[in-house]
Write a protein that holds these residues in place. Structure first.
Motif, PDB file in Angstrom:
ATOM      1  N   ILE A 113       0.853  -1.184   0.000  1.00 10.79           N
ATOM      2  CA  ILE A 113       0.000   0.000   0.000  1.00 10.79           C
ATOM      3  C   ILE A 113       0.890   1.236   0.000  1.00 10.79           C
ATOM      4  O   ILE A 113       1.804   1.356   0.814  1.00 10.79           O
ATOM      5  N   GLN A 114       0.619   2.185  -0.886  1.00 11.44           N
ATOM      6  CA  GLN A 114       1.512   3.327  -1.079  1.00 11.44           C
ATOM      7  C   GLN A 114       0.950   4.666  -0.619  1.00 11.44           C
ATOM      8  O   GLN A 114       1.706   5.557  -0.264  1.00 11.44           O
ATOM      9  N   ASP A 115      -0.348   4.823  -0.636  1.00  4.10           N
ATOM     10  CA  ASP A 115      -0.934   6.125  -0.343  1.00  4.10           C
ATOM     11  C   ASP A 115      -1.128   6.309   1.168  1.00  4.10           C
ATOM     12  O   ASP A 115      -1.792   5.495   1.800  1.00  4.10           O
ATOM     13  N   PRO A 116      -0.560   7.379   1.762  1.00  4.64           N
ATOM     14  CA  PRO A 116      -0.703   7.585   3.203  1.00  4.64           C
ATOM     15  C   PRO A 116      -2.159   7.695   3.659  1.00  4.64           C
ATOM     16  O   PRO A 116      -2.534   7.190   4.714  1.00  4.64           O
ATOM     17  N   GLU A 207      -2.728  -0.271  -4.571  1.00  6.27           N
ATOM     18  CA  GLU A 207      -3.785   0.530  -5.179  1.00  6.27           C
ATOM     19  C   GLU A 207      -3.933   0.299  -6.687  1.00  6.27           C
ATOM     20  O   GLU A 207      -5.056   0.237  -7.197  1.00  6.27           O
ATOM     21  N   GLY A 208      -2.830   0.164  -7.396  1.00  7.31           N
ATOM     22  CA  GLY A 208      -2.926   0.027  -8.843  1.00  7.31           C
ATOM     23  C   GLY A 208      -2.723  -1.381  -9.361  1.00  7.31           C
ATOM     24  O   GLY A 208      -3.292  -1.772 -10.378  1.00  7.31           O
ATOM     25  N   ARG A 209      -1.917  -2.172  -8.629  1.00  8.05           N
ATOM     26  CA  ARG A 209      -1.532  -3.491  -9.130  1.00  8.05           C
ATOM     27  C   ARG A 209      -2.148  -4.648  -8.365  1.00  8.05           C
ATOM     28  O   ARG A 209      -1.991  -5.812  -8.747  1.00  8.05           O
ATOM     29  N   GLY A 210      -2.857  -4.369  -7.297  1.00  6.15           N
ATOM     30  CA  GLY A 210      -3.493  -5.423  -6.531  1.00  6.15           C
ATOM     31  C   GLY A 210      -2.493  -6.248  -5.736  1.00  6.15           C
ATOM     32  O   GLY A 210      -1.389  -5.795  -5.415  1.00  6.15           O
ATOM     33  N   VAL A 211      -2.868  -7.479  -5.459  1.00 10.66           N
ATOM     34  CA  VAL A 211      -2.021  -8.384  -4.677  1.00 10.66           C
ATOM     35  C   VAL A 211      -0.895  -8.901  -5.564  1.00 10.66           C
ATOM     36  O   VAL A 211      -1.125  -9.345  -6.690  1.00 10.66           O
ATOM     37  N   SER A 212       0.321  -8.855  -5.063  1.00  9.56           N
ATOM     38  CA  SER A 212       1.478  -9.304  -5.841  1.00  9.56           C
ATOM     39  C   SER A 212       1.421 -10.816  -6.061  1.00  9.56           C
ATOM     40  O   SER A 212       0.769 -11.555  -5.320  1.00  9.56           O
ATOM     41  N   ASP A 213       2.098 -11.283  -7.101  1.00 16.25           N
ATOM     42  CA  ASP A 213       2.040 -12.695  -7.480  1.00 16.25           C
ATOM     43  C   ASP A 213       2.521 -13.615  -6.360  1.00 16.25           C
ATOM     44  O   ASP A 213       1.912 -14.673  -6.107  1.00 16.25           O
ATOM     45  N   ASP A 214       3.607 -13.237  -5.667  1.00 14.40           N
ATOM     46  CA  ASP A 214       4.134 -14.125  -4.629  1.00 14.40           C
ATOM     47  C   ASP A 214       3.189 -14.229  -3.439  1.00 14.40           C
ATOM     48  O   ASP A 214       3.061 -15.285  -2.822  1.00 14.40           O
ATOM     49  N   VAL A 215       2.481 -13.141  -3.134  1.00 17.01           N
ATOM     50  CA  VAL A 215       1.506 -13.181  -2.042  1.00 17.01           C
ATOM     51  C   VAL A 215       0.222 -13.864  -2.498  1.00 17.01           C
ATOM     52  O   VAL A 215      -0.382 -14.640  -1.752  1.00 17.01           O
TER      53      VAL A 215
END
Length: 255
Positions: A113-116, A207-215
């Motif tokens: 998550i990137q947005d404060p 926010e833009g890419r969703g859940v990463s592949d490894d997770v």
């Protein structure tokens, strides 16, 4: 305490994550944020206008207050419009609970998550919904970023954010409780009809890419929040903080 140039500069520098980590300090700004957090953290500095200090004398009893001018607050603040009070607190050190303890609760896991503002809102919603622990990937925004603290509206005092390697932590939890992920995938289970347990891990993605592949590979269950009506033309996706709110409400609805 007199506000020297060195003090004003050091407070301003706490807007930077590296300075926060090195100093072990963070800031809270504004009446609501300070009044909610002051009973829960150890203050190193409270700087306020004379009027604010007089109006909140009961809250400030037992604390030293540096009387600040508007110019002082502008030099220290990370806000566009400075608030009448800034508190500098010692950063708490939350020990990571054991897997056994986490497995008895509803836990949020945040993946990049990137947005404060989003993180602050998620912490606030978690507080409302009785979630006391959040696991966050190491590249998730710092929970003590001033904008995050501001957005929590005091909830940062009651919700612990633990930064870790999700790929290492989630498999241990998955041995004990289901690990859910919300995906933009119609093949995932409809969250409104799913039978949701009270103890689980809820993974929310970037926010833009969703859940990463490894997770994503570690999820045991996937959930989809459908639009209404199902065939309507709608927004491309939900804001991650909004999606977290809906998901937590559905877990708690079945309590």
């Amino acid at each position: 305490m007199e506000l020297t140039n060195a003090i004003r500069k050091s407070v301003r520098q706490l807007a930077d994550a590296r300075h926060r980590r090195e100093a072990g300090l963070f800031t809270a700004e504004g009446t609501k944020c300070v009044t909610d957090t002051l009973p829960h953290f150890t203050p190193r500095l409270i700087a306020a206008t004379r009027k604010w200090a007089e109006e909140h004398a009961d809250l400030l009893r037992g604390h030293d207050v540096a009387i600040a001018t508007r110019a002082d607050l502008e030099r220290m603040s990370s806000l566009t419009t400075p608030a009448p009070v800034i508190a500098v607190y010692e950063m708490p050190h939350h020990a990571m609970p054991s897997v056994e303890e986490l497995a008895t609760q509803l836990v949020i896991a945040l993946d990049r998550i990137q947005d404060p503002g989003n993180l602050g809102t998620i912490i606030r919603v978690a507080d409302w919904m009785g979630v006391r622990h959040i696991l966050a990937s190491r590249d998730t925004v710092d929970a003590f970023n001033p904008k995050v603290v501001q957005a929590t509206m005091g909830s940062i005092a009651r919700v612990a954010v633990h930064y870790c390697d999700l790929a290492d932590e989630l498999p241990h939890l998955a041995e004990r409780v289901p690990v859910y992920g919300t995906l933009l995938d119609h093949r995932a289970e409809n969250i409104y009809t799913a039978a949701l347990p009270q103890s689980a891990v809820l993974v929310m993605g970037n926010e833009g890419r969703g859940v990463s592949d490894d997770v994503r590979a570690l999820l045991t269950n996937t959930l989809f929040i459908p639009p209404y009506p199902a065939d309507a033309a709608t927004a491309e996706s939900l804001n991650v903080a909004v999606a977290t709110s809906i998901a937590l409400a559905m877990f708690r609805r079945q309590a």
